[in-house]
Design an enzyme around this catalytic site. Structure first.
Site, PDB file in Angstrom:
ATOM      1  N   SER A   1       2.408   1.843  -3.344  1.00 25.25           N
ATOM      2  CA  SER A   1       1.415   2.310  -4.332  1.00 25.25           C
ATOM      3  C   SER A   1       1.121   3.797  -4.144  1.00 25.25           C
ATOM      4  O   SER A   1       1.004   4.546  -5.120  1.00 25.25           O
ATOM      5  CB  SER A   1       0.124   1.482  -4.256  1.00 25.25           C
ATOM      6  OG  SER A   1      -0.646   1.787  -3.099  1.00 25.25           O
TER       7      SER A   1
ATOM      8  N   TYR B   1       0.843  -1.199   0.000  1.00 21.33           N
ATOM      9  CA  TYR B   1       0.000   0.000   0.000  1.00 21.33           C
ATOM     10  C   TYR B   1       0.879   1.250   0.000  1.00 21.33           C
ATOM     11  O   TYR B   1       0.649   2.198  -0.763  1.00 21.33           O
ATOM     12  CB  TYR B   1      -0.907  -0.026   1.236  1.00 21.33           C
ATOM     13  CG  TYR B   1      -1.936   1.075   1.307  1.00 21.33           C
ATOM     14  CD1 TYR B   1      -3.019   1.102   0.438  1.00 21.33           C
ATOM     15  CD2 TYR B   1      -1.838   2.081   2.271  1.00 21.33           C
ATOM     16  CE1 TYR B   1      -3.982   2.109   0.513  1.00 21.33           C
ATOM     17  CE2 TYR B   1      -2.795   3.087   2.357  1.00 21.33           C
ATOM     18  CZ  TYR B   1      -3.866   3.097   1.480  1.00 21.33           C
ATOM     19  OH  TYR B   1      -4.815   4.090   1.553  1.00 21.33           O
TER      20      TYR B   1
END
Ligand code: NDP
Length: 255
Positions: free
Chosen positions: A156, A153
């Site tokens: 990203s 996460y």
């Protein structure tokens, strides 16, 4: 806020922060293209907006952002004939460290939180050039900071932040702005979607309260107001900005 009659695409408008963004945009007089996969929830958002402001138009576009870029653009243009603002809000959470890494999950998260945004933004830019429009990306404080156990996460969102900054420079000469909001913990379905529920959720929530210097978690509308500000002419001299909406978490150092 000068969003009156602007045409705004909001991805992830079927849940959480995206619903609040759509509500704030509608309050400011924008017409909405509401993108998501869950048709029932999208229709619920549309009904909410039309109850709130009968003068605005709201279109629902049932689409997967990782596959349906053209559908999103074409349906929006067919309905409204122009695009003024793209809000890249759709995203998914992922937890886990390098040791536990599931490469298929990594690909899914990067596809959703980064690749889909790159493709949708690229396809929207020709239309934003015509309207001198702008883009707001919904990133995370996990893009600015680095948390052990949020590898995929965090990557990203950090990559998304680079995208925001680089594309803001590329489009500035043509008068198109690109900005980001970087929320801290906000209560939505994002945690339950990946199975963080009950006792585990309570612990995660408590940790979040204690790691946000303001001593609480955030509300969807606090994020939505920041998105609407960046999208509006009030932010006309702001581009390439990453705006933390995180109760000060990006400056937090554990004692
Ligand atoms: P939710 O899980 O409540 O909502 C996520 C939204 O994204 C849904 O509308 C969902 O649509 C949509 N979505 C996900 N994948 C796709 C896809 N492939 N195609 C189309 N739509 C998709 O989460 P939040 O509202 O909390 O999250 C919104 C954004 O905020 C995300 O980018 C997230 O990373 C970011 N964020 C959230 C934080 C939080 O604590 N809540 C903190 C920091 C950032 P559908 O259900 O229709 O599939």
């Amino acid at each position: 806020m000068s969003l009156s009659d602007k045409v705004v695409i909001v991805t992830g408008a079927s849940s959480g922060i995206g619903v609040a963004i759509a509500q704030v945009m509608a309050r400011e007089g924008a017409h909405l293209s509401l993108v998501g996969r869950n048709v029932t929830n999208l229709e619920a958002t549309r009904a909410l907006l039309q109850k709130q402001n009968k003068a605005i138009q709201a279109l629902t576009v049932v689409a997967d952002v990782t596959k349906d870029t053209d559908v999103i653009i074409q349906q929006t243009l067919k309905q409204f004939g122009r695009i003024d603002v793209l809000v890249n809000n759709a995203g998914i959470l992922s937890t886990g460290s390098l040791i536990d890494l599931d490469i298929n999950e990594f690909d899914t998260v990067l596809n959703t939180n980064l690749r889909a945004i790159v493709l949708l933004t690229k396809a929207t830019v020709p239309h934003l050039l015509k309207t001198k429009g702008n883009v707001v990306n919904v990133s995370s404080c996990a893009g600015i900071c680095h948390f052990a156990g949020a590898l995929t996460y965090g990557i990203s969102k950090a990559a998304l932040d680079q995208f925001t900054k680089i594309v803001s420079l590329e489009l500035a000469p043509q008068g198109v702005r690109v900005n980001s909001v970087n929320p801290g913990f906000v209560v939505t379905n994002i945690h339950s979607r990946i199975g963080i529920v009950d006792e585990e959720y309570k612990k995660v929530h408590e940790r979040a309260v204690n790691s946000h210097p303001l001593g609480r978690v955030g509300d969807v509308f606090e994020v939505a107001e920041a998105v609407a500000f960046l999208a509006s002419s009030k932010a006309s001299f702001t581009t390439g900005a990453l705006l933390p909406v995180d109760g000060g978490k990006h400056n937090f150092t554990p004692r």
